[in-house]
Motif scaffolding. Sequence first.
Motif, mmCIF file in Angstrom:
data_model
loop_
_atom_site.group_PDB
_atom_site.id
_atom_site.type_symbol
_atom_site.label_atom_id
_atom_site.label_comp_id
_atom_site.label_asym_id
_atom_site.label_seq_id
_atom_site.Cartn_x
_atom_site.Cartn_y
_atom_site.Cartn_z
ATOM 1 N N HIS A 1 0.855 -1.195 0.000
ATOM 2 C CA HIS A 1 0.000 0.000 0.000
ATOM 3 C C HIS A 1 0.889 1.243 0.000
ATOM 4 O O HIS A 1 0.926 1.991 0.980
ATOM 5 C CB HIS A 1 -0.924 -0.002 1.216
ATOM 6 N N PRO A 2 1.618 1.479 -1.080
ATOM 7 C CA PRO A 2 2.667 2.504 -1.081
ATOM 8 C C PRO A 2 2.142 3.925 -1.191
ATOM 9 O O PRO A 2 1.022 4.176 -1.639
ATOM 10 C CB PRO A 2 3.494 2.138 -2.319
ATOM 11 N N PHE A 3 3.019 4.842 -0.781
ATOM 12 C CA PHE A 3 2.790 6.252 -1.047
ATOM 13 C C PHE A 3 3.072 6.532 -2.521
ATOM 14 O O PHE A 3 3.917 5.883 -3.141
ATOM 15 C CB PHE A 3 3.728 7.123 -0.210
ATOM 16 N N PRO B 1 -1.463 11.770 8.838
ATOM 17 C CA PRO B 1 -2.450 11.279 7.876
ATOM 18 C C PRO B 1 -2.222 9.805 7.567
ATOM 19 O O PRO B 1 -1.101 9.309 7.629
ATOM 20 C CB PRO B 1 -2.199 12.145 6.634
ATOM 21 N N ALA B 2 -3.281 9.097 7.261
ATOM 22 C CA ALA B 2 -3.172 7.703 6.824
ATOM 23 C C ALA B 2 -2.536 7.667 5.439
ATOM 24 O O ALA B 2 -2.586 8.657 4.703
ATOM 25 C CB ALA B 2 -4.552 7.061 6.801
ATOM 26 N N PRO B 3 -1.938 6.535 5.037
ATOM 27 C CA PRO B 3 -1.340 6.445 3.693
ATOM 28 C C PRO B 3 -2.301 6.855 2.582
ATOM 29 O O PRO B 3 -1.902 7.549 1.636
ATOM 30 C CB PRO B 3 -0.939 4.976 3.598
ATOM 31 N N ALA B 4 -3.565 6.457 2.685
ATOM 32 C CA ALA B 4 -4.522 6.839 1.646
ATOM 33 C C ALA B 4 -4.737 8.353 1.629
ATOM 34 O O ALA B 4 -4.919 8.953 0.555
ATOM 35 C CB ALA B 4 -5.854 6.121 1.867
ATOM 36 N N GLU B 5 -4.693 8.993 2.802
ATOM 37 C CA GLU B 5 -4.851 10.446 2.855
ATOM 38 C C GLU B 5 -3.641 11.150 2.245
ATOM 39 O O GLU B 5 -3.783 12.194 1.593
ATOM 40 C CB GLU B 5 -5.061 10.895 4.302
ATOM 41 N N MET C 1 -4.230 10.934 -1.392
ATOM 42 C CA MET C 1 -5.290 11.865 -1.779
ATOM 43 C C MET C 1 -4.731 13.285 -1.910
ATOM 44 O O MET C 1 -5.039 14.012 -2.858
ATOM 45 C CB MET C 1 -6.408 11.841 -0.739
ATOM 46 N N GLY C 2 -3.903 13.681 -0.944
ATOM 47 C CA GLY C 2 -3.314 15.015 -0.974
ATOM 48 C C GLY C 2 -2.388 15.213 -2.158
ATOM 49 O O GLY C 2 -2.364 16.283 -2.775
ATOM 50 N N GLN C 3 -1.616 14.170 -2.509
ATOM 51 C CA GLN C 3 -0.736 14.279 -3.658
ATOM 52 C C GLN C 3 -1.533 14.510 -4.938
ATOM 53 O O GLN C 3 -1.149 15.318 -5.788
ATOM 54 C CB GLN C 3 0.115 13.003 -3.789
ATOM 55 N N ALA C 4 -2.656 13.822 -5.080
ATOM 56 C CA ALA C 4 -3.500 14.012 -6.267
ATOM 57 C C ALA C 4 -4.199 15.363 -6.245
ATOM 58 O O ALA C 4 -4.290 16.048 -7.271
ATOM 59 C CB ALA C 4 -4.526 12.884 -6.363
ATOM 60 N N ASP D 1 -5.385 3.911 -7.946
ATOM 61 C CA ASP D 1 -6.073 4.706 -8.959
ATOM 62 C C ASP D 1 -7.456 5.136 -8.485
ATOM 63 O O ASP D 1 -7.881 6.270 -8.734
ATOM 64 C CB ASP D 1 -6.175 3.907 -10.259
ATOM 65 N N VAL D 2 -8.141 4.260 -7.789
ATOM 66 C CA VAL D 2 -9.472 4.591 -7.258
ATOM 67 C C VAL D 2 -9.382 5.725 -6.246
ATOM 68 O O VAL D 2 -10.257 6.605 -6.191
ATOM 69 C CB VAL D 2 -10.114 3.337 -6.618
ATOM 70 N N VAL D 3 -8.320 5.753 -5.445
ATOM 71 C CA VAL D 3 -8.124 6.818 -4.463
ATOM 72 C C VAL D 3 -7.786 8.139 -5.152
ATOM 73 O O VAL D 3 -8.295 9.201 -4.779
ATOM 74 C CB VAL D 3 -7.005 6.429 -3.463
ATOM 75 N N LEU D 4 -6.933 8.081 -6.176
ATOM 76 C CA LEU D 4 -6.436 9.301 -6.802
ATOM 77 C C LEU D 4 -7.448 10.000 -7.701
ATOM 78 O O LEU D 4 -7.547 11.240 -7.701
ATOM 79 C CB LEU D 4 -5.180 8.997 -7.626
ATOM 80 N N GLN D 5 -8.197 9.217 -8.490
ATOM 81 C CA GLN D 5 -9.024 9.802 -9.552
ATOM 82 C C GLN D 5 -9.962 10.914 -9.084
ATOM 83 O O GLN D 5 -10.007 11.991 -9.695
ATOM 84 C CB GLN D 5 -9.794 8.703 -10.280
#
Length: 338
Positions: free
Chosen positions: A213-215, A271-275, A278-281, A298-302
């Motif tokens: 589950h990478p950054f 922040p959690a890895p998913a957060e 999200m911030g990077q996107a 991809d689902v997180v970023l889009q």
Amino acid sequence: MFSHTIPRKLLEQFAYDDPRTKSKRLWQYQKGLPPWWKASPGRATAWDGHFADPVNAAKEEQIELRLKQEFEDPVNEFIEMIGYRTFFLDSRRIYLLTGYVRMLFTRSVARQGASAVNAKTKMDAFRALLKDDEKLTELAARYTMDMISRGYRLGRMVTKQEVIEATEKTIAQHSGPDEAQRDFIQALETMMTFPDETMLNGQWGIMTTDAAHPFVIGDAPVVTFERTERNTLYWGQGFARPNVEVFLPVSPTTCLHILPRVERTRQPRPPAPAEVNMGQAACATKYCFANIKSQEIDVVLQPEFGKMRMGITGFNTHHIDHNQTLFDILMGRRPRAA
């Protein structure tokens, strides 16, 4: 020449060894498109003329060299070790990382784009001054006193018309098509000269995640946010704003988390890895990069791509009275606190 907004060494941290090209490559994520496997760390964030100075053709190469020698090379000596159990964020490394983080933010395409907003805001303030007779009269009196104090023998007062003419000249000098780029280069060189004290004297931490589950890293990788009591994240908060937090992924499993030394009314939490992703996107101009192809990523970023536009929906100065700030500066006064 092609100028780099993210150092190659940092992008290579997120690259994988591709057997087809026999070189390092990045998985590139973009709004509305499937992940692409062939992005090169050497060219993915290289832009023609990015550091070009409209009045000095030699400046672009000089800036690229300064960024490398003063900010990139010292951090490159230990960037691969960040996240190891034996790695320690001592005062020297924090000092070097403070400059590195600041320059990553300032040199980005997103920050360059915000210069157009900055340039327009400045000129709008000068144009508003031309319509304010009271301020023009005060400035004329101020300039008269300044000239007398410097030893000029004046036979008359500086007139309001002379202030108007000087203001119109300033507007004409700074209204050309190159003004935004000039503003960007000036900001870049200014930020090279001194450290960000609020970040330097803040709390520095290191977050980690697992390889599955990478950054990711975006093309504007230094992301700031404020977390509300209701757990809502607001991206693009200024580095000196209350409760602001800063993060920068430095590898697929490691991310710097910085709490600048500002007023805090809430207990922060990393922040959690998913957060982080999200911030990077949300803050990216166009791309995010990763070492793997992942439908989960991809689902997180889009849905997050493009949510924060620097100078408009984030890092804006809407809360500042620019007309009054300009007047205070011209009057020789410290601008009022925002």
